[in-house]
Design a protein around this motif. Sequence first.
Motif, mmCIF file in Angstrom:
data_model
loop_
_atom_site.group_PDB
_atom_site.id
_atom_site.type_symbol
_atom_site.label_atom_id
_atom_site.label_comp_id
_atom_site.label_asym_id
_atom_site.label_seq_id
_atom_site.Cartn_x
_atom_site.Cartn_y
_atom_site.Cartn_z
ATOM 1 N N VAL A 8 42.458 117.857 61.827
ATOM 2 C CA VAL A 8 42.548 116.701 60.944
ATOM 3 C C VAL A 8 43.935 116.644 60.324
ATOM 4 N N ALA A 9 44.521 115.454 60.325
ATOM 5 C CA ALA A 9 45.796 115.227 59.633
ATOM 6 C C ALA A 9 45.562 114.227 58.516
ATOM 7 N N PHE A 10 46.019 114.568 57.304
ATOM 8 C CA PHE A 10 45.993 113.656 56.169
ATOM 9 C C PHE A 10 47.436 113.236 55.931
ATOM 10 N N LEU A 11 47.697 111.945 56.061
ATOM 11 C CA LEU A 11 49.058 111.438 55.943
ATOM 12 C C LEU A 11 49.143 110.394 54.833
ATOM 13 N N GLY A 12 50.157 110.505 54.018
ATOM 14 C CA GLY A 12 50.425 109.483 53.016
ATOM 15 C C GLY A 12 51.199 108.347 53.663
ATOM 16 N N THR A 13 51.257 107.211 52.993
ATOM 17 C CA THR A 13 51.981 106.061 53.536
ATOM 18 C C THR A 13 52.653 105.273 52.429
ATOM 19 N N ASN A 14 53.729 104.601 52.778
ATOM 20 C CA ASN A 14 54.396 103.691 51.849
ATOM 21 C C ASN A 14 53.913 102.265 52.047
ATOM 22 N N GLY A 15 53.508 101.952 53.283
ATOM 23 C CA GLY A 15 53.091 100.598 53.596
ATOM 24 C C GLY A 15 51.834 100.559 54.436
ATOM 25 N N ILE A 16 50.992 99.555 54.145
ATOM 26 C CA ILE A 16 49.754 99.333 54.894
ATOM 27 C C ILE A 16 49.699 97.857 55.254
ATOM 28 N N SER A 17 49.515 97.588 56.534
ATOM 29 C CA SER A 17 49.418 96.206 56.988
ATOM 30 C C SER A 17 48.543 96.163 58.235
ATOM 31 N N ALA A 18 47.638 95.199 58.301
ATOM 32 C CA ALA A 18 46.790 95.069 59.488
ATOM 33 C C ALA A 18 47.637 94.785 60.723
ATOM 34 N N GLN A 42 41.739 113.997 64.461
ATOM 35 C CA GLN A 42 41.390 112.919 63.544
ATOM 36 C C GLN A 42 42.556 112.681 62.592
ATOM 37 N N VAL A 43 42.794 111.417 62.277
ATOM 38 C CA VAL A 43 43.892 111.046 61.376
ATOM 39 C C VAL A 43 43.332 110.215 60.233
ATOM 40 N N PHE A 44 43.590 110.676 59.024
ATOM 41 C CA PHE A 44 43.233 109.948 57.813
ATOM 42 C C PHE A 44 44.516 109.607 57.081
ATOM 43 N N VAL A 45 44.671 108.352 56.729
ATOM 44 C CA VAL A 45 45.831 107.933 55.947
ATOM 45 C C VAL A 45 45.361 107.701 54.519
ATOM 46 N N LEU A 46 46.115 108.243 53.575
ATOM 47 C CA LEU A 46 45.825 108.092 52.160
ATOM 48 C C LEU A 46 46.848 107.137 51.573
ATOM 49 N N GLY A 47 46.371 106.068 50.988
ATOM 50 C CA GLY A 47 47.281 105.096 50.390
ATOM 51 C C GLY A 47 46.565 104.237 49.373
ATOM 52 N N LYS A 51 50.042 99.890 48.119
ATOM 53 C CA LYS A 51 50.738 99.983 49.415
ATOM 54 C C LYS A 51 50.395 98.826 50.355
ATOM 55 N N MET A 52 49.300 98.124 50.048
ATOM 56 C CA MET A 52 48.824 97.050 50.920
ATOM 57 C C MET A 52 49.827 95.916 51.001
ATOM 58 N N ASP A 53 50.004 95.398 52.190
ATOM 59 C CA ASP A 53 50.923 94.299 52.494
ATOM 60 C C ASP A 53 52.389 94.676 52.372
ATOM 61 N N ASN A 54 52.676 95.962 52.283
ATOM 62 C CA ASN A 54 54.063 96.435 52.344
ATOM 63 C C ASN A 54 54.335 96.878 53.775
ATOM 64 N N GLU A 55 55.425 96.398 54.325
ATOM 65 C CA GLU A 55 55.838 96.800 55.672
ATOM 66 C C GLU A 55 57.243 97.363 55.588
ATOM 67 N N TYR A 56 57.404 98.588 56.067
ATOM 68 C CA TYR A 56 58.703 99.246 56.019
ATOM 69 C C TYR A 56 59.284 99.412 57.413
ATOM 70 N N VAL A 66 44.477 105.349 63.810
ATOM 71 C CA VAL A 66 44.026 106.059 62.616
ATOM 72 C C VAL A 66 42.509 105.972 62.541
ATOM 73 N N ASP A 67 41.876 107.080 62.165
ATOM 74 C CA ASP A 67 40.416 107.097 62.058
ATOM 75 C C ASP A 67 39.929 106.417 60.790
ATOM 76 N N ALA A 68 40.647 106.608 59.690
ATOM 77 C CA ALA A 68 40.218 105.981 58.440
ATOM 78 C C ALA A 68 41.370 105.910 57.452
ATOM 79 N N LEU A 69 41.314 104.877 56.640
ATOM 80 C CA LEU A 69 42.189 104.744 55.478
ATOM 81 C C LEU A 69 41.362 105.104 54.263
ATOM 82 N N VAL A 70 41.886 105.985 53.432
ATOM 83 C CA VAL A 70 41.250 106.321 52.164
ATOM 84 C C VAL A 70 42.111 105.693 51.081
ATOM 85 N N THR A 71 41.507 104.806 50.308
ATOM 86 C CA THR A 71 42.255 104.065 49.300
ATOM 87 C C THR A 71 41.443 103.981 48.015
ATOM 88 N N ASP A 72 42.018 103.350 47.009
ATOM 89 C CA ASP A 72 41.320 103.259 45.727
ATOM 90 C C ASP A 72 40.598 101.926 45.580
#
Length: 125
Positions: A8-18, A42-47, A51-56, A66-72
């Motif tokens: 399992v990899a847990f990765l942070g992100t600066n930007g999330i976009s569909a 398995q890849v989980f992104v934490l953001g 971060k939503m609608d930011n594209e870098y 990615v298997d799942a996004l974990v967000t607030d």
Amino acid sequence: LRQLRVDVAFLGTNGISAEHGFSTPDPHEGAVKRAMARCAAQVFVLGDASKMDNEYLVRFAEVDEVDALVTDARLPQERAEELRVAGLTVEIDTMGSIFGRREGTDPTLPPAARSASSSRPRWCW
């Protein structure tokens, strides 16, 4: 990193976009995250929702990689649904246990930890 295999990899992100996926402004960080995503079962992104609608500049993973996004819980429901339609599992941290509770919001913490003078999260992944 190509020689590694992780469960399992847990990765942070600066930007999330569909459309653009998960991104960062730093090319070196993007290369490491891309390599980690590729060697993980398995890849989980934490953001958080900010971060939503930011594209870098550097996309390190597309939504379908990615298997799942974990967000607030601040992520608008329509944005969560947009990501789900794109094929992503979206897990909402409704308790604040992943993105950290804000100072003073958890009465089970000792008084020094509940100080209202700081708004920094207690902990996060």
